[in-house]
Design a protein around this motif. Structure first.
Motif, PDB file in Angstrom:
ATOM      1  N   ASN A  98       0.815  -1.213   0.000  1.00 45.86           N
ATOM      2  CA  ASN A  98       0.000   0.000   0.000  1.00 45.86           C
ATOM      3  C   ASN A  98       0.851   1.266   0.000  1.00 45.86           C
ATOM      4  O   ASN A  98       0.380   2.338  -0.355  1.00 45.86           O
ATOM      5  CB  ASN A  98      -0.921   0.005   1.221  1.00 45.86           C
ATOM      6  CG  ASN A  98      -1.914   1.157   1.177  1.00 45.86           C
ATOM      7  OD1 ASN A  98      -2.633   1.320   0.209  1.00 45.86           O
ATOM      8  ND2 ASN A  98      -1.925   1.955   2.229  1.00 45.86           N
TER       9      ASN A  98
ATOM     10  N   HIS B  75      -9.034  -2.948   3.677  1.00 47.70           N
ATOM     11  CA  HIS B  75      -9.435  -2.246   4.899  1.00 47.70           C
ATOM     12  C   HIS B  75      -8.384  -2.369   5.987  1.00 47.70           C
ATOM     13  O   HIS B  75      -8.283  -1.527   6.874  1.00 47.70           O
ATOM     14  CB  HIS B  75     -10.771  -2.804   5.400  1.00 47.70           C
ATOM     15  CG  HIS B  75     -10.703  -4.226   5.867  1.00 47.70           C
ATOM     16  ND1 HIS B  75     -10.572  -5.282   4.999  1.00 47.70           N
ATOM     17  CD2 HIS B  75     -10.729  -4.763   7.110  1.00 47.70           C
ATOM     18  CE1 HIS B  75     -10.549  -6.422   5.690  1.00 47.70           C
ATOM     19  NE2 HIS B  75     -10.632  -6.132   6.960  1.00 47.70           N
TER      20      HIS B  75
ATOM     21  N   ASP C 172      -5.259  -2.050   5.546  1.00 48.30           N
ATOM     22  CA  ASP C 172      -4.255  -1.020   5.318  1.00 48.30           C
ATOM     23  C   ASP C 172      -4.571   0.253   6.083  1.00 48.30           C
ATOM     24  O   ASP C 172      -3.672   0.917   6.590  1.00 48.30           O
ATOM     25  CB  ASP C 172      -4.171  -0.688   3.819  1.00 48.30           C
ATOM     26  CG  ASP C 172      -3.746  -1.899   2.992  1.00 48.30           C
ATOM     27  OD1 ASP C 172      -3.158  -2.818   3.586  1.00 48.30           O
ATOM     28  OD2 ASP C 172      -3.995  -1.894   1.777  1.00 48.30           O
ATOM     29  N   MET C 173      -5.834   0.625   6.113  1.00 46.67           N
ATOM     30  CA  MET C 173      -6.215   1.876   6.748  1.00 46.67           C
ATOM     31  C   MET C 173      -5.886   1.847   8.231  1.00 46.67           C
ATOM     32  O   MET C 173      -5.526   2.861   8.829  1.00 46.67           O
ATOM     33  CB  MET C 173      -7.700   2.154   6.533  1.00 46.67           C
ATOM     34  CG  MET C 173      -8.154   3.516   7.044  1.00 46.67           C
ATOM     35  SD  MET C 173      -9.888   3.849   6.698  1.00 46.67           S
ATOM     36  CE  MET C 173     -10.704   2.582   7.662  1.00 46.67           C
ATOM     37  N   GLU C 174      -5.987   0.654   8.846  1.00 41.40           N
ATOM     38  CA  GLU C 174      -5.701   0.553  10.263  1.00 41.40           C
ATOM     39  C   GLU C 174      -4.219   0.807  10.538  1.00 41.40           C
ATOM     40  O   GLU C 174      -3.837   1.264  11.599  1.00 41.40           O
ATOM     41  CB  GLU C 174      -6.126  -0.826  10.769  1.00 41.40           C
ATOM     42  CG  GLU C 174      -7.637  -1.065  10.637  1.00 41.40           C
ATOM     43  CD  GLU C 174      -8.026  -2.505  10.933  1.00 41.40           C
ATOM     44  OE1 GLU C 174      -7.114  -3.285  11.279  1.00 41.40           O
ATOM     45  OE2 GLU C 174      -9.219  -2.834  10.815  1.00 41.40           O
TER      46      GLU C 174
ATOM     47  N   PRO D 214      -3.495   5.306   8.291  1.00 41.07           N
ATOM     48  CA  PRO D 214      -4.713   6.124   8.167  1.00 41.07           C
ATOM     49  C   PRO D 214      -4.600   7.217   7.113  1.00 41.07           C
ATOM     50  O   PRO D 214      -5.592   7.591   6.493  1.00 41.07           O
ATOM     51  CB  PRO D 214      -4.881   6.720   9.571  1.00 41.07           C
ATOM     52  CG  PRO D 214      -4.109   5.815  10.473  1.00 41.07           C
ATOM     53  CD  PRO D 214      -2.963   5.327   9.657  1.00 41.07           C
ATOM     54  N   HIS D 215      -3.389   7.741   6.894  1.00 44.01           N
ATOM     55  CA  HIS D 215      -3.220   8.825   5.923  1.00 44.01           C
ATOM     56  C   HIS D 215      -3.401   8.331   4.498  1.00 44.01           C
ATOM     57  O   HIS D 215      -3.429   9.134   3.561  1.00 44.01           O
ATOM     58  CB  HIS D 215      -1.831   9.453   6.085  1.00 44.01           C
ATOM     59  CG  HIS D 215      -0.696   8.504   5.830  1.00 44.01           C
ATOM     60  ND1 HIS D 215      -0.318   7.541   6.732  1.00 44.01           N
ATOM     61  CD2 HIS D 215       0.130   8.373   4.759  1.00 44.01           C
ATOM     62  CE1 HIS D 215       0.709   6.855   6.244  1.00 44.01           C
ATOM     63  NE2 HIS D 215       0.996   7.337   5.051  1.00 44.01           N
ATOM     64  N   ARG D 216      -3.485   7.025   4.311  1.00 45.62           N
ATOM     65  CA  ARG D 216      -3.646   6.461   2.982  1.00 45.62           C
ATOM     66  C   ARG D 216      -5.115   6.290   2.597  1.00 45.62           C
ATOM     67  O   ARG D 216      -5.425   5.666   1.580  1.00 45.62           O
ATOM     68  CB  ARG D 216      -2.959   5.094   2.903  1.00 45.62           C
ATOM     69  CG  ARG D 216      -1.460   5.175   2.790  1.00 45.62           C
ATOM     70  CD  ARG D 216      -1.039   5.942   1.566  1.00 45.62           C
ATOM     71  NE  ARG D 216       0.312   5.629   1.150  1.00 45.62           N
ATOM     72  CZ  ARG D 216       0.908   6.174   0.127  1.00 45.62           C
ATOM     73  NH1 ARG D 216       0.271   7.075  -0.584  1.00 45.62           N
ATOM     74  NH2 ARG D 216       2.128   5.847  -0.205  1.00 45.62           N
ATOM     75  N   LEU D 217      -6.037   6.834   3.374  1.00 43.01           N
ATOM     76  CA  LEU D 217      -7.463   6.606   3.137  1.00 43.01           C
ATOM     77  C   LEU D 217      -7.885   7.050   1.730  1.00 43.01           C
ATOM     78  O   LEU D 217      -8.589   6.321   1.029  1.00 43.01           O
ATOM     79  CB  LEU D 217      -8.294   7.342   4.195  1.00 43.01           C
ATOM     80  CG  LEU D 217      -9.819   7.260   4.017  1.00 43.01           C
ATOM     81  CD1 LEU D 217     -10.284   5.811   4.066  1.00 43.01           C
ATOM     82  CD2 LEU D 217     -10.537   8.076   5.085  1.00 43.01           C
TER      83      LEU D 217
ATOM     84  N   MET E 284      -6.744   4.724  -0.856  1.00 43.85           N
ATOM     85  CA  MET E 284      -7.550   3.495  -0.819  1.00 43.85           C
ATOM     86  C   MET E 284      -8.878   3.700  -1.532  1.00 43.85           C
ATOM     87  O   MET E 284      -9.338   2.829  -2.269  1.00 43.85           O
ATOM     88  CB  MET E 284      -7.802   3.070   0.634  1.00 43.85           C
ATOM     89  CG  MET E 284      -6.620   2.419   1.303  1.00 43.85           C
ATOM     90  SD  MET E 284      -6.998   2.076   3.029  1.00 43.85           S
ATOM     91  CE  MET E 284      -8.558   1.229   2.865  1.00 43.85           C
ATOM     92  N   VAL E 285      -9.490   4.874  -1.313  1.00 44.28           N
ATOM     93  CA  VAL E 285     -10.747   5.191  -1.992  1.00 44.28           C
ATOM     94  C   VAL E 285     -10.524   5.212  -3.505  1.00 44.28           C
ATOM     95  O   VAL E 285     -11.316   4.661  -4.278  1.00 44.28           O
ATOM     96  CB  VAL E 285     -11.309   6.538  -1.507  1.00 44.28           C
ATOM     97  CG1 VAL E 285     -12.507   6.954  -2.350  1.00 44.28           C
ATOM     98  CG2 VAL E 285     -11.712   6.449  -0.035  1.00 44.28           C
TER      99      VAL E 285
END
Length: 315
Positions: free
Chosen positions: A109, A182, A184-186, A189-192, A195-196
């Motif tokens: 990621n 999901h 990855d976000m944990e 978090p700055h990669r949200l 990810m979207v």
């Protein structure tokens, strides 16, 4: 929806009732992550009408409200029936990917969306969203640009957004697991937003492929749904449900157009609205094929019941 399992079915049905495919895709991704049960998946696929709902809302809002409410009721009732028959864990994917999967997914990621593509995608997001909603409600977005409308700026913006989404999808590492994104976000978090962009591009690629296949089929075979529905009588309801099995919103928009033109009755429109899964079926087929096929077949039951009931009442 994640914290209260008893409310998963009605919340999923409500998300499916929202115009377009976004709400249904949310539930599909939650099912793939193992956070909601199979009953919620069935409920959302029954209640969603896909992008065809925008067309119906723009032309006949009262009819659209009726169709959406009936679809919502069918989704909730049949969703709870499926939950009673199969329980909460039927075909549920594993919600806890193994440690190796998460490690690989998180490490990949870091570069899953190239920085340049990520920023271009973000810049196109807001204007694309505004113009896309206008187009969904049958407002010609190019006409908003005045003298520049002859150059079709909105069309070119959409084309650029589609190309960028495809590039984002193709740029992802081969071993990247979208199904466990999901996790990855944990860790990041700055990669949200990335990810979207990644998940949206995944769905976009499948939608483009689906529309392209349907349009090529129509182009090369001369397939004409209008002539297909002529003089079918009670078999029209069955055919409307079969058309609903076709992934994507293209055939369903044609079906709604036939209703608005008076070629098919309201009963056929209801059957198709309940039986079709819109664009949400693409990620479902890609990530949970067995569950999505079961859910699609199950959605045909209330579609046939409601369709033939309305046909029998003269609608």
């Amino acid at each position: 929806m994640n914290s209260n399992r008893k409310l998963q079915v009605p919340v999923a049905a409500l998300l499916g009732m929202l115009p377009g495919c976004g709400g249904a895709i949310i539930v599909v991704t939650q099912f793939v992550h193992g956070r909601v049960g199979f009953a919620a998946l069935v409920a959302v696929l029954i209640s969603t009408m896909g992008d065809a709902s925008f067309l119906l809302l723009a032309r006949e809002p009262q009819t659209a409200l009726l169709v959406l409410v009936v679809s919502l009721a069918a989704g909730v009732l049949f969703g709870y029936l499926i939950q009673y028959l199969h329980g909460e864990d039927f075909l549920r994917p594993d919600s806890s990917p193994d440690e190796h999967q998460v490690t690989v997914s998180c490490s990949l990621n870091q570069g899953v969306v190239p920085t340049s593509l990520s920023w271009v995608w973000r810049l196109l997001l807001l204007p694309g969203l505004i113009l896309g909603v206008l187009a969904a409600f049958q407002i010609e977005p190019d006409s908003l640009f005045g003298a520049w409308s002859s150059y079709h700026p909105a069309t070119w913006l959409g084309f650029c957004g589609a190309v960028v989404s495809l590039l984002v999808w193709f740029s992802q590492p081969a071993n990247y697991s979208w199904a466990v994104a999901h996790a990855d976000m944990e860790h990041n978090p700055h990669r949200l937003v990335d990810m979207v962009a990644s998940e949206t591009s995944f769905v976009t690629a499948w939608v483009i492929a689906g529309f392209l296949c349907f349009e090529l089929l129509v182009y090369f075979t001369g397939f004409d749904m209008q002539s297909l529905f002529s003089n079918l009588g009670y078999l029209m309801i069955l055919l409307a449900v079969v058309v609903g099995f076709i992934p994507g919103c293209g055939p369903q928009i044609i079906m709604t157009t036939l209703y608005l033109q008076g070629i098919v009755p309201l009963s056929a429109q209801l059957a198709n609205a309940i039986g079709n899964d819109g664009d949400a079926l693409f990620p479902a087929l890609a990530l949970a094929p067995k569950a999505s096929l079961y859910a699609t077949i199950y959605s045909a039951v209330p579609a046939l019941l409601v369709g033939y009931a309305a046909f029998g009442l003269g609608y």
